[in-house]
Enzyme design. Structure first.
Site, PDB file in Angstrom:
ATOM      1  CD  GLU A  21      -2.664   4.700  -2.397  1.00 26.92           C
ATOM      2  OE1 GLU A  21      -1.471   4.890  -2.712  1.00 26.92           O
ATOM      3  OE2 GLU A  21      -3.012   4.117  -1.339  1.00 26.92           O
ATOM      4  CE1 TYR A  53      18.843  -8.615 -20.841  1.00 26.67           C
ATOM      5  CE2 TYR A  53      18.824  -7.442 -22.927  1.00 26.67           C
ATOM      6  CZ  TYR A  53      19.515  -8.042 -21.898  1.00 26.67           C
ATOM      7  OH  TYR A  53      20.883  -8.073 -21.940  1.00 26.67           O
ATOM      8  CB  VAL A  72       5.176  -0.690  -2.528  1.00 25.39           C
ATOM      9  CG1 VAL A  72       4.297   0.301  -3.257  1.00 25.39           C
ATOM     10  CG2 VAL A  72       5.724  -0.080  -1.260  1.00 25.39           C
ATOM     11  CD  GLU A  73       6.067  -2.308   2.428  1.00 25.18           C
ATOM     12  OE1 GLU A  73       6.445  -1.521   3.311  1.00 25.18           O
ATOM     13  OE2 GLU A  73       5.024  -2.130   1.769  1.00 25.18           O
ATOM     14  CE  LYS A  99       1.879   4.229  -3.651  1.00 21.36           C
ATOM     15  NZ  LYS A  99       0.999   3.851  -2.502  1.00 21.36           N
TER      16      LYS A  99
END
Length: 120
Positions: A21, A53, A72-73, A99
């Site tokens: 990854e 934005y 990802v946390e 993901k």
């Protein structure tokens, strides 16, 4: 509390616990919800009283593409913290990191983590 949404932001990045990854990278999607009082911005028709934005997207992009995380946390935590620091008007940020193609067997739409953080 009013909400500003940036939904479905897409990035190619190198996050994950597996070496492949970090080497090969993969697609990620991020949804961001920012809670703020937008009444002054609306009454005055003034962007300076709201969140730009493009600047919010850039803040997310810098974390997604400029750093590497195992979890990802950790990505979501970093994004939420950055948004709360960068934009004074934002009182709460909800971040969902998706993901679509994690390197795990099975059939599913995606895996994701969602966190909500607020100013104290």
């Amino acid at each position: 509390m009013d909400k500003i949404y940036l939904k479905g932001m897409e990035f190619y990045a190198y996050h994950g616990v597996f070496p492949e990854e970090n080497k090969l990278g993969q697609r990620f999607q991020v949804d961001l919800v920012m809670k703020a009082d937008l009444s002054e911005a609306a009454a005055e028709d003034n962007l300076e009283k709201s969140v730009n934005y493009a600047e919010a997207h850039q803040a997310v992009k810098e974390i997604m593409e400029g750093q590497t995380f195992d979890l990802v946390e950790s990505i979501a935590e970093s994004i939420a913290s950055n948004i709360l620091q960068k934009f004074n008007i934002v009182e709460q940020a909800t971040v969902k990191v998706i993901k679509p193609d994690p390197p795990i067997p099975g059939h599913y739409e995606h895996v994701a983590i969602e966190i909500t953080r607020a100013k104290t």
